[in-house]
Design a protein around this motif. Sequence first.
Motif, short mmCIF file in Angstrom:
data_model
loop_
_atom_site.label_atom_id
_atom_site.label_comp_id
_atom_site.label_asym_id
_atom_site.label_seq_id
_atom_site.Cartn_x
_atom_site.Cartn_y
_atom_site.Cartn_z
N GLY A 172 0.81 -1.23 0.00
CA GLY A 172 0.00 0.00 0.00
C GLY A 172 0.84 1.27 0.00
O GLY A 172 0.30 2.36 -0.18
N GLU A 173 2.17 1.14 0.19
CA GLU A 173 3.03 2.34 0.18
C GLU A 173 3.18 2.83 -1.27
O GLU A 173 3.51 2.05 -2.17
N ARG A 174 2.93 4.10 -1.50
CA ARG A 174 3.12 4.67 -2.84
C ARG A 174 4.47 5.38 -2.89
O ARG A 174 5.07 5.69 -1.86
N ALA A 175 4.92 5.67 -4.12
CA ALA A 175 6.23 6.33 -4.27
C ALA A 175 6.25 7.65 -3.50
O ALA A 175 7.26 8.00 -2.87
N ASP A 176 5.12 8.40 -3.53
CA ASP A 176 5.16 9.70 -2.84
C ASP A 176 5.15 9.53 -1.31
O ASP A 176 5.64 10.40 -0.59
N ASP A 177 4.61 8.41 -0.81
CA ASP A 177 4.69 8.15 0.64
C ASP A 177 6.16 7.98 1.06
O ASP A 177 6.60 8.46 2.12
N TRP A 178 6.90 7.28 0.24
CA TRP A 178 8.32 7.02 0.57
C TRP A 178 9.14 8.31 0.42
O TRP A 178 10.01 8.60 1.25
N ALA A 179 8.80 9.10 -0.60
CA ALA A 179 9.51 10.39 -0.76
C ALA A 179 9.24 11.27 0.46
O ALA A 179 10.16 11.92 0.98
N LEU A 180 7.99 11.29 0.93
CA LEU A 180 7.65 12.08 2.13
C LEU A 180 8.44 11.56 3.35
O LEU A 180 8.96 12.35 4.15
N THR A 181 8.56 10.25 3.44
CA THR A 181 9.29 9.66 4.59
C THR A 181 10.76 10.08 4.57
O THR A 181 11.32 10.49 5.60
N LEU A 182 11.37 10.02 3.38
CA LEU A 182 12.79 10.41 3.28
C LEU A 182 12.95 11.90 3.60
O LEU A 182 13.85 12.29 4.35
N ASP A 183 12.03 12.73 3.08
CA ASP A 183 12.11 14.19 3.35
C ASP A 183 11.95 14.45 4.85
O ASP A 183 12.69 15.25 5.43
N THR A 184 10.97 13.79 5.46
CA THR A 184 10.70 14.02 6.89
C THR A 184 11.90 13.59 7.73
O THR A 184 12.31 14.28 8.66
N ALA A 185 12.45 12.43 7.37
CA ALA A 185 13.61 11.93 8.13
C ALA A 185 14.78 12.90 7.99
O ALA A 185 15.41 13.29 8.99
N LEU A 186 15.05 13.34 6.76
CA LEU A 186 16.22 14.21 6.54
C LEU A 186 16.02 15.58 7.19
O LEU A 186 16.98 16.18 7.69
N ALA A 187 14.77 16.07 7.22
CA ALA A 187 14.50 17.37 7.83
C ALA A 187 14.82 17.35 9.33
O ALA A 187 15.12 18.39 9.94
N ALA A 188 14.79 16.15 9.94
CA ALA A 188 15.09 16.05 11.37
C ALA A 188 16.60 16.07 11.64
O ALA A 188 17.03 16.13 12.79
N ALA A 189 17.41 15.98 10.57
CA ALA A 189 18.87 16.08 10.64
C ALA A 189 19.54 15.01 11.52
O ALA A 189 20.43 15.33 12.32
#
Length: 377
Positions: A172-189
Motif C-alpha cells: 500500500g506504500e506509494r512512491a510519494d509516501d516514501w519520498a515524504l518519509t525520506l524528506d521528513t527523516a532528513l529534515a530532522a537532521a
Amino acid sequence: MTPLGLYVHVPFCAARCGYCDFNTYTAAELPDGGDRAGFAPAALCEIGHAAAALGAAVRPATTVFFGGGTPTLLPPEDLAAILEGIRQRFGLEDGAEVTTEANPESLNARALARLRAAGFTRVSIGMQHAAPHVLSVLDRVHTPGRAAEAVSDAHAAGFEHVSLDLIYGTPGERADDWALTLDTALAAAPDHVSAYGLEVEPGTALAARVRRGELPPPDGDAMADRQAEADAALSAAGLEWYEVANHAATPEARCRHNLGYWRSHDWWGIGPGAHSHVAGRRWWNVKHPSAYARRLAAGRSPAAGGEVLDPAARRFERIMLEVRLAEGLDLALLSPAGRRAAERLERDGALTLSTGRAVLTLRGRLTADAVVRDLTD
Ligand SMILES: C[S@@+](CC[C@H](N)C(=O)[O-])C[C@H]1O[C@@H](n2cnc3c(N)ncnc32)[C@H](O)[C@@H]1O
Ligand code: SF4
C-alpha cells in the motif's frame, strides 16, 4: 587484540508490531506481566559471569549496544545501572560508542538527559515511516511526527549521534509516501539512517495477513525503486552508504558496533536470546525471559547452545557480510569459481574490482542477495 562489543537485549515491547519477529514480549505474553524490574539485576548477573568466563581475555568494550525489543521501556536508571556494571566488570575504551535503540513514543527529554549523563553517546530511533496509512499497516503506535521530535529532543539532550530506522516496501506504500518519509527523516537532521526493505517474516501477523490475501506481498520491483530512491536522497543530503542498508554523515557517525558484527570481531550478547561470538566460537542464550532469569538465579549460565564454525563456514559468512560494506570484500576470500563470478559481476556493472577489493555499485546494492549467491556458489 580484537575489538570487543557488548550487546544487551531488552526483550520487552508495549505492543507487538505485525512485521516483527525479534525476541520480544508484551506484558500480556509474560507471566504476571513480565518482571521488568528484575531485568537489570539479571543482566548484571550475566555481566559478572561473562567477565569471569573471559578471564584473562576480559578487556574494555569498544562499543555497547542496547537493543530489543524496546530498551527505553525500562527506566533510564536501569539502563544506566547495566552500563555501569559493564564499566566496572569490563571497562569502556576511551571514546567508546554506547548506543540505545528507542521507540519514538517511549523517549522523553528526561530519559534522554539521564542516558546522556550516564555515558550513552548514540540513540537509534525506530521511525519506520511518515505516512499514517503505512504506519497503520505496520501496527506502529506513534504519530508520524513523533520520531522527528524525538531526534530534536536527543540533540537538545546533547546527543551528537542520532540514527533513524526506516522501512520501505510496505503493502500500500506509494512512491510519494516514501519520498515524504525520506524528506521528513532528513529534515530532522539525524547523522545516520538505516533503510530496510520490509521482510515478511514467517510466523508474524503480517505473514498471516499476506497468506490470507488481505495484503499483497511486497513487490520486488517497487522495493528496488524505493531502495534506489533512498540511496539517491540520502547521499544527496550527505549521508553516504557504508553498508547496503546504512548511511552516515561522517565516518564517526557510522555504527561501530554493527561494523564489529560485519567485520567478524568479538561480541558478547547479554540478555534472553542474545547471540555471542568470541574467538571463533558462537553461542546463544535461552530465549524466554523467565527461563533466562531462572538460570541466572540458580547460578547457571543462560547459554542454550553453541558451535565453532569450520573454516569453510567462516569464509562463507565473511563473504556474505563484507561484500555488503562500502570498504568491500578482500578478493583473497573468493574461491577460483567465486573470483570468476566476481569478474562477470564487474562486467555486468554490479561490482568494481579496481581497488583489489570487490565493492558493490548501485546496481549491485539493489541485487546484493543475488551477488552474494553468485560469489559463494
Ligand atoms: C530490533 S528493531 C527495534 C527497534 C525499536 N523497537 C522500534 O521498533 O522502534 C530494529 C529495527 O529493525 C527493523 N525491522 C524489524 N523487523 C523488520 C522487518 N520484518 N523488515 C524490515 N525491517 C525490520 C525496524 O526498522 C526496526 O526499527
Ligand atoms: S519493531 Fe520494535 S517495537 Fe515493534 S515489536 Fe519489534 S522490537 Fe517491538
